[in-house]
Structure formats: C-alpha cells, structure tokens
Design a protein around this motif. Structure first.
Motif, PDB file in Angstrom:
ATOM      1  N   ALA A  28     -13.870   6.331  -4.998  1.00 11.27           N
ATOM      2  CA  ALA A  28     -14.325   5.014  -4.549  1.00 11.27           C
ATOM      3  C   ALA A  28     -15.019   5.104  -3.197  1.00 11.27           C
ATOM      4  O   ALA A  28     -14.820   6.056  -2.431  1.00 11.27           O
ATOM      5  N   ILE A  29     -15.829   4.097  -2.910  1.00 11.04           N
ATOM      6  CA  ILE A  29     -16.451   3.932  -1.598  1.00 11.04           C
ATOM      7  C   ILE A  29     -16.081   2.546  -1.098  1.00 11.04           C
ATOM      8  O   ILE A  29     -16.302   1.545  -1.790  1.00 11.04           O
ATOM      9  N   LEU A  30     -15.503   2.492   0.082  1.00  8.43           N
ATOM     10  CA  LEU A  30     -15.073   1.234   0.688  1.00  8.43           C
ATOM     11  C   LEU A  30     -16.044   0.887   1.814  1.00  8.43           C
ATOM     12  O   LEU A  30     -16.153   1.612   2.802  1.00  8.43           O
ATOM     13  N   PHE A  31     -16.770  -0.232   1.653  1.00  2.00           N
ATOM     14  CA  PHE A  31     -17.792  -0.640   2.613  1.00  2.00           C
ATOM     15  C   PHE A  31     -17.271  -1.758   3.515  1.00  2.00           C
ATOM     16  O   PHE A  31     -16.799  -2.792   3.030  1.00  2.00           O
ATOM     17  N   LEU A  32     -17.397  -1.572   4.828  1.00  2.00           N
ATOM     18  CA  LEU A  32     -16.945  -2.569   5.795  1.00  2.00           C
ATOM     19  C   LEU A  32     -18.136  -3.085   6.597  1.00  2.00           C
ATOM     20  O   LEU A  32     -18.853  -2.308   7.233  1.00  2.00           O
ATOM     21  N   HIS A  33     -18.343  -4.392   6.577  1.00  2.00           N
ATOM     22  CA  HIS A  33     -19.482  -4.996   7.267  1.00  2.00           C
ATOM     23  C   HIS A  33     -19.183  -5.234   8.746  1.00  2.00           C
ATOM     24  O   HIS A  33     -18.062  -5.070   9.220  1.00  2.00           O
ATOM     25  N   GLY A  34     -20.214  -5.658   9.482  1.00  2.00           N
ATOM     26  CA  GLY A  34     -20.083  -5.923  10.902  1.00  2.00           C
ATOM     27  C   GLY A  34     -19.775  -7.377  11.201  1.00  2.00           C
ATOM     28  O   GLY A  34     -19.497  -8.179  10.293  1.00  2.00           O
ATOM     29  N   LEU A  35     -19.856  -7.740  12.475  1.00  2.50           N
ATOM     30  CA  LEU A  35     -19.433  -9.061  12.928  1.00  2.50           C
ATOM     31  C   LEU A  35     -20.196 -10.185  12.242  1.00  2.50           C
ATOM     32  O   LEU A  35     -19.621 -11.193  11.870  1.00  2.50           O
ATOM     33  N   ALA A  57     -16.341  -3.824  -1.465  1.00  2.00           N
ATOM     34  CA  ALA A  57     -16.762  -4.401  -0.177  1.00  2.00           C
ATOM     35  C   ALA A  57     -15.997  -5.696   0.059  1.00  2.00           C
ATOM     36  O   ALA A  57     -16.264  -6.708  -0.586  1.00  2.00           O
ATOM     37  N   PRO A  58     -15.027  -5.696   0.964  1.00  4.64           N
ATOM     38  CA  PRO A  58     -14.295  -6.924   1.271  1.00  4.64           C
ATOM     39  C   PRO A  58     -15.041  -7.793   2.268  1.00  4.64           C
ATOM     40  O   PRO A  58     -15.829  -7.310   3.079  1.00  4.64           O
ATOM     41  N   GLN A  59     -14.789  -9.080   2.195  1.00  2.00           N
ATOM     42  CA  GLN A  59     -15.212  -9.992   3.261  1.00  2.00           C
ATOM     43  C   GLN A  59     -14.118  -9.952   4.314  1.00  2.00           C
ATOM     44  O   GLN A  59     -13.014 -10.459   4.104  1.00  2.00           O
TER      45      GLN A  59
END
Length: 270
Positions: A28-35, A57-59
């Motif tokens: 799996a690849i877990l994507f984390l966004h910025g502010l 990709a979680p919010q």
C-alpha cells in the motif's frame, strides 16, 4: 471526489476522517496532504497506481470542517498518533508513507516514532527544517487579493489558480474558528524541527521537490537529502510547493521507479 470511509473497529472514534481507499494487493501507499491540501490532490497519482498497489489518502483533521477538528490538534504528534491508529485499523502490514508539506512532517514523525514499520518514505515540499509560512500576514478579515496571492505563492502553475479556488479558500479563511486553528497548526509545524533526528531514519527514502517551490525552496530538499542516509532526490521543473497537485504524472512516474526498492523483500519471496 472524497469517498466517505466506512470505519472499522474504533476508527470512527478517532477523527471522523474521510478516506479514499482503492486498489488491491499486499503493498500500500499512504498519502498525507498538507495544511491546505486534500485527498483530491493525490487523485491523479492514485488512479495511476491503483492497478498495482492499494492507495490510501485520508482527509486529515486540519480542514475547515469543524466536526473533523473537534478533537483538536496542538502538536504534530497529535496527527502522528492519528496516522498510527489508522495504520493499525486498516491493518497495513506493507506500506510506503508519502507526505506533502505538513503531511511530509507527519510522515517523518511517524517513521521516527515507529521505526521498522513503514517500508519506505516519500517527502514532497516537506516541513520540518525550514518553511516560509504560507499564511504570513494573515489577518482576521483577509481580502480575496490576499488569498489569491497566498495561493500563487504555493502553486507555480497559474492555470490551477481559479476563481472558484480563490472563493473556497477565502470562505474558509474568513471563518474565525478555522483561522485560529490555522495559526495554532502553523506554530505546531514551526515547533517540530526534525533537523537533529533525520540521521535516525533507516528506510528507503525519496525526496521529490518542485524546482520553483517558494515555501520550502530546493535548498531545503538538498538539506533533507544530505541528512537522510541513502535518500534519493528528484527535482521537478516548473513546479511549486505541491508536486502531487501540479505535476502528478511526473510524480507518479518517479514513485513507480522508487516503490520496487521498498517492496523488494515481499516481491522476492512472493
């Protein structure tokens, strides 16, 4: 489109987080966004990779939605703990964690707090060493021109700077509760400096950076590269602070080249 996640076990009690979760396979690849990011900013990359990997990709609970922020966030560690609980809840045994900006700092903190769990780390415009605050000069009643200028400092590609985007950000930044939260989050980001801890990272690491990043200039990418042993560094031309949003095809290409080195043990024994 952000797909509401149907929570398993205690996940609903953690953060009321919306989640994009698609694709199949053991890795799996877990994507984390910025502010100011969102799962949507990873969509093109996720669609490119979903036939070979599970992409998630979680919010993160740092957006204008008040219900997601009701548990508060005072430190980067609060977000790291949330990610840790999510990894356990989703039963991720083999995964690479990839973060942009604030999400990159959370990814670093996760790998420092939980060594030998993630198979790889990908940083894009990451906070943690030096960052020009994207909300510097923010006042209680920001004008649309201020908002437009803020976005243009994040994005190199002006075609993404639409009036709809300006209106959305302006509406969010005129919410006093969210504005106060942003200032707290900005302080928490500034307070979590990982300069003296990067040498502890012992996993495959790729650093992807926009050559025109004004928030975390390319010199910051080179410093991450210098301090993280064995890391790879790739600069994307004509790209600002969010390469996953501005140049997703190129980012996905780099990621596809990098991922086999993270999962080679699994591939070799399969």
């Amino acid at each position: 489109m952000i797909i509401p996640h149907q929570p398993r076990d205690q996940y609903a009690l953690m953060s009321d987080t919306g989640l994009v979760d698609k694709g199949e396979g053991p890795n799996a690849i877990l994507f984390l966004h910025g502010l100011f990011g969102a799962p949507e900013h990873w969509r093109v990359m996720m669609e490119s990779l979903a036939d070979r990997y599970r992409v998630i990709a979680p919010q993160l609970p740092i957006d204008p939605h008040p219900d997601r922020r009701k548990y508060g966030m005072k430190t980067i560690g609060d977000l790291t703990d949330m990610v840790s609980r999510m990894v356990n809840d989703l039963e991720l045994d083999s995964f690479v964690i990839c973060g942009n900006s604030l999400g990159g700092l959370v990814a670093i903190d996760y790998c420092l707090q939980h060594p030998d769990v993630a198979n790889g780390l990908v940083l894009a415009g990451s906070a943690g060493l030096f960052e020009r605050s994207p909300i510097k000069g923010l006042r209680l009643h920001p004008t649309k021109e201020f908002v437009r200028s803020t976005i243009s400092g994040i994005l190199h590609n002006e075609s993404l700077l639409t009036e709809e985007l300006v209106d959305q950000w302006h509406a969010a930044l005129t919410n006093r509760d969210y504005l106060r939260f942003l200032l707290r989050a900005s302080r928490a980001t500034r307070d979590r400096c990982v300069e003296n801890e990067l040498a502890e990272l012992d996993l495959p690491t790729m650093i992807v950076w926009g050559s025109d990043d004004e928030i975390t200039p390319p010199s910051v990418a080179k410093e991450f590269h210098r301090r993280i042993a064995g890391s790879r560094l790739s600069l994307i031309n004509e790209c600002g602070h969010a390469p996953n949003w501005e140049r997703p095809d190129k980012f996905a290409e780099l990621l596809e080249e990098f991922l086999p080195s993270c999962f080679q043990t699994q591939c070799g024994t399969g």
